[in-house]
Design a protein around this motif. Structure first.
Motif, short mmCIF file in Angstrom:
data_model
loop_
_atom_site.label_atom_id
_atom_site.label_comp_id
_atom_site.label_asym_id
_atom_site.label_seq_id
_atom_site.Cartn_x
_atom_site.Cartn_y
_atom_site.Cartn_z
N LYS A 68 25.37 20.62 21.37
CA LYS A 68 25.91 21.82 22.00
C LYS A 68 24.81 22.59 22.73
N GLN A 69 23.65 22.67 22.10
CA GLN A 69 22.54 23.37 22.73
C GLN A 69 22.06 22.61 23.97
N GLU A 70 21.97 21.30 23.86
CA GLU A 70 21.49 20.47 24.97
C GLU A 70 22.43 20.51 26.17
N THR A 71 23.74 20.51 25.91
CA THR A 71 24.72 20.45 27.00
C THR A 71 25.19 21.82 27.46
N GLY A 72 24.90 22.86 26.67
CA GLY A 72 25.40 24.20 27.00
C GLY A 72 26.90 24.32 26.77
N LEU A 73 27.43 23.54 25.83
CA LEU A 73 28.87 23.49 25.59
C LEU A 73 29.48 24.85 25.32
N VAL A 74 28.87 25.64 24.46
CA VAL A 74 29.44 26.94 24.10
C VAL A 74 29.51 27.84 25.33
N ARG A 75 28.47 27.86 26.14
CA ARG A 75 28.47 28.65 27.37
C ARG A 75 29.57 28.16 28.32
N ILE A 76 29.69 26.84 28.46
CA ILE A 76 30.70 26.26 29.35
C ILE A 76 32.10 26.64 28.88
N TRP A 77 32.36 26.49 27.58
CA TRP A 77 33.67 26.86 27.05
C TRP A 77 33.94 28.34 27.25
N ASN A 78 32.95 29.16 26.97
CA ASN A 78 33.11 30.61 27.11
C ASN A 78 33.45 30.96 28.55
N GLU A 79 32.73 30.40 29.50
CA GLU A 79 32.98 30.68 30.91
C GLU A 79 34.36 30.20 31.33
N ALA A 80 34.75 29.02 30.88
CA ALA A 80 36.07 28.48 31.24
C ALA A 80 37.18 29.33 30.64
N GLU A 81 37.05 29.70 29.37
CA GLU A 81 38.06 30.54 28.71
C GLU A 81 38.16 31.90 29.39
N ALA A 82 37.03 32.50 29.73
CA ALA A 82 37.03 33.80 30.39
C ALA A 82 37.72 33.71 31.76
N ALA A 83 37.48 32.63 32.49
CA ALA A 83 38.11 32.45 33.80
C ALA A 83 39.63 32.33 33.65
N VAL A 84 40.08 31.59 32.66
CA VAL A 84 41.52 31.45 32.41
C VAL A 84 42.11 32.81 32.06
N GLN A 85 41.43 33.55 31.19
CA GLN A 85 41.93 34.87 30.79
C GLN A 85 41.99 35.83 31.97
N ARG A 86 40.95 35.83 32.82
CA ARG A 86 40.97 36.72 33.99
C ARG A 86 42.16 36.38 34.90
N THR A 87 42.41 35.11 35.10
CA THR A 87 43.54 34.69 35.94
C THR A 87 44.85 35.14 35.34
N LEU A 88 45.03 34.94 34.04
CA LEU A 88 46.28 35.34 33.38
C LEU A 88 46.46 36.86 33.42
N ILE A 89 45.38 37.59 33.26
CA ILE A 89 45.46 39.05 33.32
C ILE A 89 45.90 39.49 34.72
N GLN A 90 45.31 38.88 35.75
CA GLN A 90 45.69 39.23 37.13
C GLN A 90 47.15 38.87 37.42
N GLN A 91 47.57 37.70 36.94
CA GLN A 91 48.94 37.25 37.20
C GLN A 91 49.97 38.08 36.44
N ASN A 92 49.57 38.71 35.36
CA ASN A 92 50.51 39.46 34.52
C ASN A 92 50.15 40.94 34.45
N ALA A 93 49.51 41.45 35.49
CA ALA A 93 49.04 42.84 35.48
C ALA A 93 50.17 43.83 35.23
N THR A 94 51.33 43.61 35.83
CA THR A 94 52.46 44.53 35.66
C THR A 94 52.90 44.56 34.20
N ALA A 95 53.00 43.41 33.58
CA ALA A 95 53.40 43.35 32.17
C ALA A 95 52.37 44.04 31.29
N PHE A 96 51.10 43.81 31.56
CA PHE A 96 50.04 44.44 30.76
C PHE A 96 50.05 45.96 30.96
N ASP A 97 50.34 46.41 32.19
CA ASP A 97 50.44 47.86 32.44
C ASP A 97 51.57 48.45 31.60
#
Length: 121
Positions: A68-97
């Motif tokens: 995990k340290q050698e490949t940066g797996l945790v950082r990669i997963w974190n970045e990918a998950e954050a990107a998915v969450q940002r997209t979902l938040i933008q797509q559902n902004a009205t519902a979240f409001d």
């Protein structure tokens, strides 16, 4: 792209081990303390087999950590998950409001109840 860390472990196995690593660390600590270690949902190993199994699992877990340290797996997963969450938040902004508005209304009602004087005896 994830490599297989010198053929020791594949990306799928790394992903699986990442998900259960915390529980396994506890297992290793229990085994080192002389207890019989087992994973949740498995049959405990006989006492004579536990130290060898724990040592093998500990070695695998340590290789997983290094991978995990050698490949940066945790950082990669974190970045990918954050990107998915940002997209979902933008797509559902009205519902979240709407959820935020309702939450604020409920908290306002709770504050009003708490501000009332306590009933007398």
């Amino acid at each position: 792209m994830l490599e297989d860390c010198g053929g020791l472990i594949g990306a799928t196995a790394v992903a699986h081990r990442f998900a259960v690593l915390v529980g396994e660390v506890e297992v290793f600590e229990a085994a080192e303390a002389g207890g019989v270690a087992s994973r949740v949902g498995t049959t405990p190993a006989p006492p004579e087999a536990a130290p060898a199994a724990a040592a093998e699992e500990r070695t695998t877990a340590l290789m997983d950590i290094a991978c995990k340290q050698e490949t940066g797996l945790v950082r990669i997963w974190n970045e990918a998950e954050a990107a998915v969450q940002r997209t979902l938040i933008q797509q559902n902004a009205t519902a979240f409001d709407g959820v935020l508005t309702e939450r604020r209304r409920m908290l306002g009602e709770a504050d009003a109840v708490l501000a009332r004087p306590a009933p007398g005896p």
